[in-house]
Motif scaffolding. Structure first.
Motif, PDB file in Angstrom:
ATOM      1  N   ALA A  77       0.826  -1.216   0.000  1.00  0.00           N
ATOM      2  CA  ALA A  77       0.000   0.000   0.000  1.00  0.00           C
ATOM      3  C   ALA A  77       0.857   1.262   0.000  1.00  0.00           C
ATOM      4  N   ASP A  78       1.858   1.291  -0.876  1.00  0.00           N
ATOM      5  CA  ASP A  78       2.611   2.515  -1.143  1.00  0.00           C
ATOM      6  C   ASP A  78       1.838   3.245  -2.242  1.00  0.00           C
ATOM      7  N   LEU A  79       1.326   4.433  -1.959  1.00  0.00           N
ATOM      8  CA  LEU A  79       0.532   5.128  -2.960  1.00  0.00           C
ATOM      9  C   LEU A  79       0.512   6.619  -2.710  1.00  0.00           C
ATOM     10  N   ILE A  80       0.057   7.333  -3.723  1.00  0.00           N
ATOM     11  CA  ILE A  80      -0.111   8.776  -3.604  1.00  0.00           C
ATOM     12  C   ILE A  80      -1.564   9.125  -3.908  1.00  0.00           C
ATOM     13  N   VAL A  81      -1.999  10.247  -3.351  1.00  0.00           N
ATOM     14  CA  VAL A  81      -3.302  10.817  -3.662  1.00  0.00           C
ATOM     15  C   VAL A  81      -3.025  12.147  -4.355  1.00  0.00           C
ATOM     16  N   VAL A  82      -3.622  12.335  -5.519  1.00  0.00           N
ATOM     17  CA  VAL A  82      -3.364  13.550  -6.295  1.00  0.00           C
ATOM     18  C   VAL A  82      -4.638  14.359  -6.473  1.00  0.00           C
ATOM     19  N   GLU A  83      -4.464  15.626  -6.782  1.00  0.00           N
ATOM     20  CA  GLU A  83      -5.575  16.509  -7.124  1.00  0.00           C
ATOM     21  C   GLU A  83      -5.915  16.276  -8.585  1.00  0.00           C
ATOM     22  N   GLY A  84      -7.107  15.795  -8.864  1.00  0.00           N
ATOM     23  CA  GLY A  84      -7.496  15.512 -10.241  1.00  0.00           C
ATOM     24  C   GLY A  84      -7.369  14.030 -10.547  1.00  0.00           C
ATOM     25  N   ASN A  85      -7.673  13.703 -11.786  1.00  0.00           N
ATOM     26  CA  ASN A  85      -7.676  12.308 -12.218  1.00  0.00           C
ATOM     27  C   ASN A  85      -6.631  12.113 -13.312  1.00  0.00           C
ATOM     28  N   PRO A  86      -5.555  11.366 -13.030  1.00  0.00           N
ATOM     29  CA  PRO A  86      -4.521  11.176 -14.055  1.00  0.00           C
ATOM     30  C   PRO A  86      -5.009  10.387 -15.271  1.00  0.00           C
ATOM     31  N   LEU A  87      -6.143   9.702 -15.155  1.00  0.00           N
ATOM     32  CA  LEU A  87      -6.708   9.039 -16.336  1.00  0.00           C
ATOM     33  C   LEU A  87      -7.244  10.064 -17.326  1.00  0.00           C
ATOM     34  N   ASP A  88      -7.593  11.249 -16.815  1.00  0.00           N
ATOM     35  CA  ASP A  88      -8.042  12.344 -17.684  1.00  0.00           C
ATOM     36  C   ASP A  88      -6.873  13.240 -18.095  1.00  0.00           C
ATOM     37  N   ASP A  89      -5.946  13.475 -17.147  1.00  0.00           N
ATOM     38  CA  ASP A  89      -4.829  14.387 -17.404  1.00  0.00           C
ATOM     39  C   ASP A  89      -3.638  13.947 -16.546  1.00  0.00           C
ATOM     40  N   LEU A  90      -2.583  13.515 -17.203  1.00  0.00           N
ATOM     41  CA  LEU A  90      -1.399  13.036 -16.473  1.00  0.00           C
ATOM     42  C   LEU A  90      -0.739  14.120 -15.640  1.00  0.00           C
ATOM     43  N   ALA A  91      -1.015  15.385 -15.963  1.00  0.00           N
ATOM     44  CA  ALA A  91      -0.455  16.478 -15.166  1.00  0.00           C
ATOM     45  C   ALA A  91      -0.970  16.453 -13.729  1.00  0.00           C
TER      46      ALA A  91
END
Length: 198
Positions: free
Chosen positions: A168-182
């Motif tokens: 369970a090494d993971l990150i939580v990002v703002e937005g959805n990388p499936l829509d925008d890798l940025a």
């Protein structure tokens, strides 16, 4: 060197960019090819037969072609211009793309530590993979950095996918990388072994 690594139970990879070198190291028994480049159909077939993956290393091109970024790292103007020409020529990467389409596994690896490529660079590598057709979509790009990379590093029983019993090494990002890798540049939380890091 390859034999000695294998005698000690260690995997070994090679920096190999051009046809003859790639074919030679794969023939000798290398476990992975870093960079890759121009390749004949015969060499691609050899990679497939030997199940040798390629680690992509496009971020150095991308980050050094960004003039403002490159200048912050002291990259000379001639090198910036060279990198800009290189990323503008998709034919330069045709061998790697052809290998990927033939089924050679491609693992994420941005060549971190190269000039102008800090270890935090993730999105530019994945975005360039998509741009040149190395992967079909954002999911495919993310796959190279998760399950494919875990398998390459012989850690697929612990990393690469979210499943019971894994780290369970993971990150939580703002937005959805499936829509925008940025979205991968907007890390909000990091978990190591399921525990939130500061």
């Amino acid at each position: 060197v390859i034999d000695e690594a294998h005698r000690n139970g260690l995997p070994i990879t090679a920096h190999a960019t051009y046809e003859e070198c790639i074919r030679r190291v794969v023939s000798f028994g290398i476990d992975c090819v870093e960079h890759a480049g121009s390749m004949s159909d015969e060499t691609i077939e050899l990679l497939l037969q030997r199940q040798v993956p390629i680690v992509s290393t496009f971020a150095a091109y991308v980050m050094q072609a960004d003039a403002d970024n490159a200048r912050r790292y002291g990259i000379p103007e001639w090198k910036i211009a060279e990198r800009q020409r290189q990323i503008a020529d998709p034919g330069r990467f045709a061998g790697v793309v052809k290998a990927a389409k033939a089924g050679v596994p491609i693992a994420f690896g941005p060549d971190s530590g190269s000039p102008a490529v800090p270890h935090s660079v993730v999105a530019p590598e994945l975005q360039f993979m998509l741009k040149i057709g190395l992967v079909a979509d954002n999911y495919g790009a993310l796959h190279t950095a998760t399950s494919v990379a875990a398998k390459l590093n012989r850690l697929e029983s612990k990393l690469g996918t979210l499943e019971p019993g894994k780290w369970a090494d993971l990150i939580v990002v703002e937005g959805n990388p499936l829509d925008d890798l940025a979205a991968l540049t907007q890390v909000r939380m990091t978990f190591k072994g399921g525990r939130r890091m500061v």
